[in-house]
Design a protein around this motif. Structure first.
Motif, PDB file in Angstrom:
ATOM      1  N   LYS A 177       0.839  -1.207   0.000  1.00  0.00           N
ATOM      2  CA  LYS A 177       0.000   0.000   0.000  1.00  0.00           C
ATOM      3  C   LYS A 177       0.874   1.257   0.000  1.00  0.00           C
ATOM      4  CE  LYS A 177      -3.906  -2.033   2.447  1.00  0.00           C
ATOM      5  NZ  LYS A 177      -4.549  -2.149   3.741  1.00  0.00           N
ATOM      6  N   ILE A 178       0.314   2.336  -0.496  1.00  0.00           N
ATOM      7  CA  ILE A 178       1.029   3.617  -0.475  1.00  0.00           C
ATOM      8  C   ILE A 178       0.273   4.548   0.468  1.00  0.00           C
ATOM      9  CG2 ILE A 178       1.876   5.572  -1.831  1.00  0.00           C
ATOM     10  CD1 ILE A 178       1.893   3.770  -4.298  1.00  0.00           C
ATOM     11  N   ILE A 179       1.000   5.105   1.431  1.00  0.00           N
ATOM     12  CA  ILE A 179       0.348   5.971   2.403  1.00  0.00           C
ATOM     13  C   ILE A 179       0.922   7.383   2.325  1.00  0.00           C
ATOM     14  CG2 ILE A 179       1.837   5.594   4.440  1.00  0.00           C
ATOM     15  CD1 ILE A 179      -0.938   5.230   5.976  1.00  0.00           C
ATOM     16  N   ALA A 180       0.037   8.357   2.534  1.00  0.00           N
ATOM     17  CA  ALA A 180       0.417   9.769   2.514  1.00  0.00           C
ATOM     18  C   ALA A 180       0.005  10.390   3.843  1.00  0.00           C
ATOM     19  CB  ALA A 180      -0.282  10.470   1.346  1.00  0.00           C
ATOM     20  N   LYS A 181       0.298  11.679   4.006  1.00  0.00           N
ATOM     21  CA  LYS A 181      -0.104  12.382   5.220  1.00  0.00           C
ATOM     22  C   LYS A 181      -0.692  13.727   4.811  1.00  0.00           C
ATOM     23  CE  LYS A 181       1.795  11.900   9.905  1.00  0.00           C
ATOM     24  NZ  LYS A 181       1.212  13.014  10.622  1.00  0.00           N
ATOM     25  N   LYS A 182      -1.684  14.162   5.591  1.00  0.00           N
ATOM     26  CA  LYS A 182      -2.417  15.358   5.204  1.00  0.00           C
ATOM     27  C   LYS A 182      -1.977  16.561   6.030  1.00  0.00           C
ATOM     28  CE  LYS A 182      -7.185  16.813   4.476  1.00  0.00           C
ATOM     29  NZ  LYS A 182      -8.584  16.516   4.749  1.00  0.00           N
ATOM     30  N   CYS A 183      -1.940  17.735   5.398  1.00  0.00           N
ATOM     31  CA  CYS A 183      -1.728  18.968   6.151  1.00  0.00           C
ATOM     32  C   CYS A 183      -3.105  19.562   6.432  1.00  0.00           C
ATOM     33  CB  CYS A 183      -0.884  19.959   5.356  1.00  0.00           C
ATOM     34  SG  CYS A 183      -0.806  21.586   6.167  1.00  0.00           S
ATOM     35  N   ASP A 184      -3.399  19.810   7.708  1.00  0.00           N
ATOM     36  CA  ASP A 184      -4.729  20.314   8.071  1.00  0.00           C
ATOM     37  C   ASP A 184      -4.887  21.786   7.715  1.00  0.00           C
ATOM     38  OD1 ASP A 184      -5.617  17.893   9.000  1.00  0.00           O
ATOM     39  OD2 ASP A 184      -4.786  18.212  11.013  1.00  0.00           O
ATOM     40  N   LYS A 185      -3.788  22.453   7.403  1.00  0.00           N
ATOM     41  CA  LYS A 185      -3.883  23.880   7.096  1.00  0.00           C
ATOM     42  C   LYS A 185      -4.095  24.120   5.597  1.00  0.00           C
ATOM     43  CE  LYS A 185      -1.886  28.262   8.463  1.00  0.00           C
ATOM     44  NZ  LYS A 185      -0.674  28.952   8.868  1.00  0.00           N
ATOM     45  N   CYS A 186      -3.187  23.566   4.751  1.00  0.00           N
ATOM     46  CA  CYS A 186      -3.334  23.796   3.306  1.00  0.00           C
ATOM     47  C   CYS A 186      -4.089  22.641   2.643  1.00  0.00           C
ATOM     48  CB  CYS A 186      -1.978  24.013   2.645  1.00  0.00           C
ATOM     49  SG  CYS A 186      -0.889  22.568   2.639  1.00  0.00           S
ATOM     50  N   CYS A 238       4.348  20.066   7.486  1.00  0.00           N
ATOM     51  CA  CYS A 238       4.160  20.622   6.146  1.00  0.00           C
ATOM     52  C   CYS A 238       5.222  21.703   5.960  1.00  0.00           C
ATOM     53  CB  CYS A 238       2.767  21.221   6.002  1.00  0.00           C
ATOM     54  SG  CYS A 238       2.545  22.095   4.434  1.00  0.00           S
ATOM     55  N   GLU A 239       6.055  21.524   4.933  1.00  0.00           N
ATOM     56  CA  GLU A 239       7.173  22.457   4.752  1.00  0.00           C
ATOM     57  C   GLU A 239       6.679  23.815   4.239  1.00  0.00           C
ATOM     58  OE1 GLU A 239       6.474  19.981   2.806  1.00  0.00           O
ATOM     59  OE2 GLU A 239       6.751  20.561   0.705  1.00  0.00           O
ATOM     60  N   LEU A 240       5.448  23.872   3.728  1.00  0.00           N
ATOM     61  CA  LEU A 240       4.920  25.154   3.235  1.00  0.00           C
ATOM     62  C   LEU A 240       4.223  25.924   4.359  1.00  0.00           C
ATOM     63  CD1 LEU A 240       3.446  24.135  -0.248  1.00  0.00           C
ATOM     64  CD2 LEU A 240       5.769  24.865   0.332  1.00  0.00           C
ATOM     65  N   CYS A 241       3.364  25.231   5.135  1.00  0.00           N
ATOM     66  CA  CYS A 241       2.606  25.898   6.203  1.00  0.00           C
ATOM     67  C   CYS A 241       3.381  25.938   7.512  1.00  0.00           C
ATOM     68  CB  CYS A 241       1.280  25.186   6.440  1.00  0.00           C
ATOM     69  SG  CYS A 241       0.291  25.054   4.955  1.00  0.00           S
ATOM     70  N   TRP A 242       4.390  25.046   7.600  1.00  0.00           N
ATOM     71  CA  TRP A 242       5.250  25.012   8.782  1.00  0.00           C
ATOM     72  C   TRP A 242       4.449  24.665  10.037  1.00  0.00           C
ATOM     73  CZ3 TRP A 242       9.970  23.947   8.738  1.00  0.00           C
ATOM     74  CH2 TRP A 242      10.814  24.237   9.806  1.00  0.00           C
ATOM     75  N   VAL A 243       3.586  23.665   9.895  1.00  0.00           N
ATOM     76  CA  VAL A 243       2.804  23.139  11.021  1.00  0.00           C
ATOM     77  C   VAL A 243       2.937  21.610  11.009  1.00  0.00           C
ATOM     78  CG1 VAL A 243       1.118  25.023  11.058  1.00  0.00           C
ATOM     79  CG2 VAL A 243       0.678  22.992   9.627  1.00  0.00           C
ATOM     80  N   PRO A 244       2.701  20.972  12.167  1.00  0.00           N
ATOM     81  CA  PRO A 244       2.731  19.502  12.172  1.00  0.00           C
ATOM     82  C   PRO A 244       1.656  18.962  11.223  1.00  0.00           C
ATOM     83  CG  PRO A 244       2.612  20.379  14.417  1.00  0.00           C
ATOM     84  CD  PRO A 244       2.370  21.530  13.499  1.00  0.00           C
ATOM     85  N   SER A 245       1.944  17.866  10.547  1.00  0.00           N
ATOM     86  CA  SER A 245       0.951  17.317   9.636  1.00  0.00           C
ATOM     87  C   SER A 245      -0.086  16.530  10.422  1.00  0.00           C
ATOM     88  CB  SER A 245       1.625  16.444   8.582  1.00  0.00           C
ATOM     89  OG  SER A 245       2.378  15.423   9.193  1.00  0.00           O
ATOM     90  N   GLY A 246      -1.235  16.255   9.755  1.00  0.00           N
ATOM     91  CA  GLY A 246      -2.355  15.617  10.431  1.00  0.00           C
ATOM     92  C   GLY A 246      -2.474  14.135  10.115  1.00  0.00           C
ATOM     93  N   GLU A 247      -3.662  13.728   9.688  1.00  0.00           N
ATOM     94  CA  GLU A 247      -3.971  12.298   9.580  1.00  0.00           C
ATOM     95  C   GLU A 247      -3.228  11.596   8.432  1.00  0.00           C
ATOM     96  OE1 GLU A 247      -7.968  11.306   8.239  1.00  0.00           O
ATOM     97  OE2 GLU A 247      -8.210  13.332   7.500  1.00  0.00           O
ATOM     98  N   TRP A 248      -3.084  10.264   8.620  1.00  0.00           N
ATOM     99  CA  TRP A 248      -2.537   9.405   7.571  1.00  0.00           C
ATOM    100  C   TRP A 248      -3.642   9.099   6.566  1.00  0.00           C
ATOM    101  CZ3 TRP A 248       2.564   8.182   7.488  1.00  0.00           C
ATOM    102  CH2 TRP A 248       3.296   8.376   8.668  1.00  0.00           C
ATOM    103  N   VAL A 249      -3.301   9.080   5.279  1.00  0.00           N
ATOM    104  CA  VAL A 249      -4.295   8.834   4.235  1.00  0.00           C
ATOM    105  C   VAL A 249      -3.711   7.831   3.234  1.00  0.00           C
ATOM    106  CG1 VAL A 249      -5.716   9.915   2.443  1.00  0.00           C
ATOM    107  CG2 VAL A 249      -4.968  11.282   4.399  1.00  0.00           C
ATOM    108  N   TYR A 250      -4.452   6.730   3.017  1.00  0.00           N
ATOM    109  CA  TYR A 250      -3.998   5.820   1.952  1.00  0.00           C
ATOM    110  C   TYR A 250      -4.304   6.446   0.598  1.00  0.00           C
ATOM    111  CZ  TYR A 250      -3.221   2.117   5.344  1.00  0.00           C
ATOM    112  OH  TYR A 250      -2.736   1.382   6.384  1.00  0.00           O
ATOM    113  N   VAL A 251      -3.346   6.358  -0.318  1.00  0.00           N
ATOM    114  CA  VAL A 251      -3.590   6.835  -1.685  1.00  0.00           C
ATOM    115  C   VAL A 251      -3.508   5.631  -2.618  1.00  0.00           C
ATOM    116  CG1 VAL A 251      -2.827   9.204  -1.284  1.00  0.00           C
ATOM    117  CG2 VAL A 251      -1.134   7.470  -1.906  1.00  0.00           C
ATOM    118  N   LYS A 252      -3.805   5.848  -3.896  1.00  0.00           N
ATOM    119  CA  LYS A 252      -3.847   4.713  -4.833  1.00  0.00           C
ATOM    120  C   LYS A 252      -2.444   4.337  -5.300  1.00  0.00           C
ATOM    121  CE  LYS A 252      -8.486   5.657  -6.399  1.00  0.00           C
ATOM    122  NZ  LYS A 252      -9.330   6.187  -7.472  1.00  0.00           N
ATOM    123  N   ASP A 253      -2.349   3.169  -5.933  1.00  0.00           N
ATOM    124  CA  ASP A 253      -1.052   2.809  -6.508  1.00  0.00           C
ATOM    125  C   ASP A 253      -1.042   3.050  -8.018  1.00  0.00           C
ATOM    126  OD1 ASP A 253      -2.571   0.701  -7.415  1.00  0.00           O
ATOM    127  OD2 ASP A 253      -1.159  -0.866  -6.794  1.00  0.00           O
TER     128      ASP A 253
END
Lengths: 176, 385
Positions: free
Chosen positions: A55-64, A75-90
């Motif tokens: 599986k491929i997993i990503a992480k979400k930024c709650d700000k952007c 998040c290197e753009l918003c400079w805040v801790p990232s939020g939930e884990w999200v599975y993405v497609k392959d």
């Protein structure tokens, strides 16, 4: 003052690699054998563990609201801790690619002798935010028929061969 | 802040392999720069040195190793390094020292000896990539530049045969450069027929592996006016770094460069770069990269640089001559020294002492840039006579 041919010609002496390697000028050789073990951290650590599961997993930024792949703890753009884990497609689309006729050490590949060119690509992964790409190889495709926007899907190693590495995906192949 | 001028310059010959050591190359360039403005090492207050990865030379603390050749013993000395962007960060780094008022003079030296790493220095680059998500795929620099060139082409509909004109132009310009390693009169067909390295990059789209050194001398205004009748002013400096998540950026446009250029232009009071700048040395390690950077420097609208190239706009006698030196494609690419070579070209052109390479029209304002790290750093200087 002009910098002239006369001024520069005595600043350096031309040699060839052969003169050095054949010992015509003296040199000292050294081959580094350095060893490192790189920790992967919580974000890439989980990414690798999920690759081992196929599986491929990503992480979400709650700000952007970007769904970021590879996942990262902030998040290197918003400079805040990232939020939930999200599975993405392959699956994904080809953003850009190359047809490599040399290897990573710039050594020529025997393309005429049948060696397949290296088709490294940036692939925008479906389910991640637009433009979020990862580096990977393309396979099962004529290198000269690859095109921008081509739809591709991961070809996984069999589960027993996976090690928790980006190479648990063998390559991406075209799909309709 | 004080106004800072370039008052002297020195440059070695560039070769694929030199017999001279890195230190000896640095000495030659530094000595020539001091002689060019009749200064002595004792007139120099501080030294800065630009040089790219230690891995090329296989010498750790390369800055310290090189310092003897740069005349830095018992002087304030700092080494800086931002990959390929180093050579144009060098004058900016020297500028801090003099503009701040702390020092009146500064030697700015850049040196590279790429030939030590063999069979090819490309292999030394594997560790710039992310060790977990990228290194296992065995990427190399040529690949990632080819990947960027392809994105640039597919976004704007640019053709390889048009981009190849950059190699034709720069290698021809280099015929008149005394340090040049690969000057040549070639055709577009020669570029297209040259060996494919990583499509869309062919062999003649790439600058060579090189050894060489370069040096400039910076001085505060009161010293500069004493040393020379025609100081060339370092009126703008800029630098910026984009994210290391390079697969997430849209590679068709160099944002890192626009940010750096805006900083340098603001400092120099330039509002319309394409009108106010007469001559440019955009960083050209690859053919497409000169055009990519012309757009990032805002000297051409996005998507229009190729047509301007085809129309002759960037020729030595065009409206905006670019890489009149011959660039990295023609003069060679000893990384940090190549960037500073471009700054030296602007210095000579604005002074009117570029010899056979002199562009017509008495240019008074020029810009140079360099680029590096993981395709993410932009360094820019603006010079005026």
């Amino acid at each position: 003052m002009e910098i002239t041919k006369k001024m520069v010609e005595k600043t350096a002496t031309k040699l060839t690699a052969e003169e050095i390697l054949e010992g015509k000028v003296l040199s000292v050789k050294w081959e580094p054998k350095l060893k490192y073990a790189w920790d992967n951290g919580p974000a890439i650590g989980r990414y690798l563990a999920e690759l081992k599961n196929g599986k491929i997993i990503a992480k979400k930024c709650d700000k952007c609201h970007r769904i970021m792949i590879p996942p990262r703890m902030f998040c290197e753009l918003c400079w805040v801790p990232s939020g939930e884990w999200v599975y993405v497609k392959d699956t994904g689309i080809v953003n850009t690619w190359i047809i490599g006729h040399v290897d990573w050490k710039a050594k020529r590949l025997d393309i005429k002798g049948g060696v397949r060119p290296i088709t490294l690509s940036i692939i925008e992964i479906d389910g991640a935010s637009k433009g979020m790409g990862i580096l990977h190889h393309l396979g099962e495709v004529d290198p000269w028929k690859i095109h921008r926007g081509m739809k591709v899907k991961a070809v996984w190693k069999p589960p027993e061969e996976r090690t928790g590495s980006i190479t648990d995906i063998k390559y991406f192949k075209p799909v309709k | 802040m004080r106004r800072v001028a370039i008052v002297g310059a020195g440059l070695t010959k560039f070769y694929r392999n030199t017999q001279e050591t890195p230190k000896e190359l640095a000495y030659e360039a530094t000595k020539m720069a001091l002689d060019s403005c009749e200064m002595k090492l004792s007139d120099i207050d501080c030294v800065v040195h630009g040089t790219a990865p230690d891995a090329f030379d296989g010498v750790h603390m390369k800055g310290e190793y090189l310092s003897d050749g740069s005349g830095a013993f018992r002087k304030p000395y700092m080494r800086h390094f931002v990959g390929g962007g180093t050579g144009v960060l060098s004058p900016a780094h020297g500028w801090f020292h003099v503009a701040s008022g702390m020092f009146d003079t500064c030697l700015v030296v850049a040196e590279e000896k790429m030939s030590c790493a063999y069979p090819h220095p490309a292999g030394a680059f594997i560790t710039i990539f992310d060790h977990t998500t990228e290194q296992a795929l065995y990427p190399t620099l040529i690949y990632i530049f080819a990947i960027e060139m392809n994105r640039f082409m597919t976004t704007h509909g640019y053709r390889k045969e048009d981009i190849a004109l950059v190699a034709v132009k720069n290698k021809k310009n280099a015929m008149d450069h005394p340090s040049a390693q690969l000057p040549a009169e070639i055709t577009v067909q020669d570029v297209l027929n040259s060996e494919i390295m990583a499509w869309p990059v062919n062999r003649l789209d790439i600058s060579p592996t090189s050894d060489g050194a370069a040096c400039i001398i910076l001085a505060a205004e009161h010293v500069a006016r004493r040393v020379t009748e025609k100081p060339i002013w370092l009126d703008g400096v800029g630098w910026s770094l984009d994210t290391a998540y390079w697969c997430t950026r849209d590679l068709y446009y160099p944002d890192y460069l626009e940010v750096a250029a805006r900083q340098a232009y603001k400092m120099a009071g330039i509002k319309e770069p394409s009108k106010e700048i007469h001559i440019a040395e955009p960083y050209d390690p690859f053919t497409y990269k000169e055009l990519h950077h012309i757009e990032g420097l805002m000297l051409a609208p996005r998507g229009k640089s190729v047509q301007m190239l085809v129309d002759g706009h960037f020729n030595r006698d065009g409206n905006l001559p670019t890489s009149p030196s011959g660039g990295l494609l023609g003069v060679g690419n000893p990384i940090a020294a190549a960037g500073l070579m471009k700054v030296i070209e602007l210095y000579l052109q604005l002074k009117g002492t570029a010899g056979k390479r002199q562009v017509p029209g008495n240019p008074t304002c020029g810009v140079a840039n360099a680029w590096g790290d993981l395709m993410q750093v932009g360094t820019v200087v603006v010079l005026r006579s």
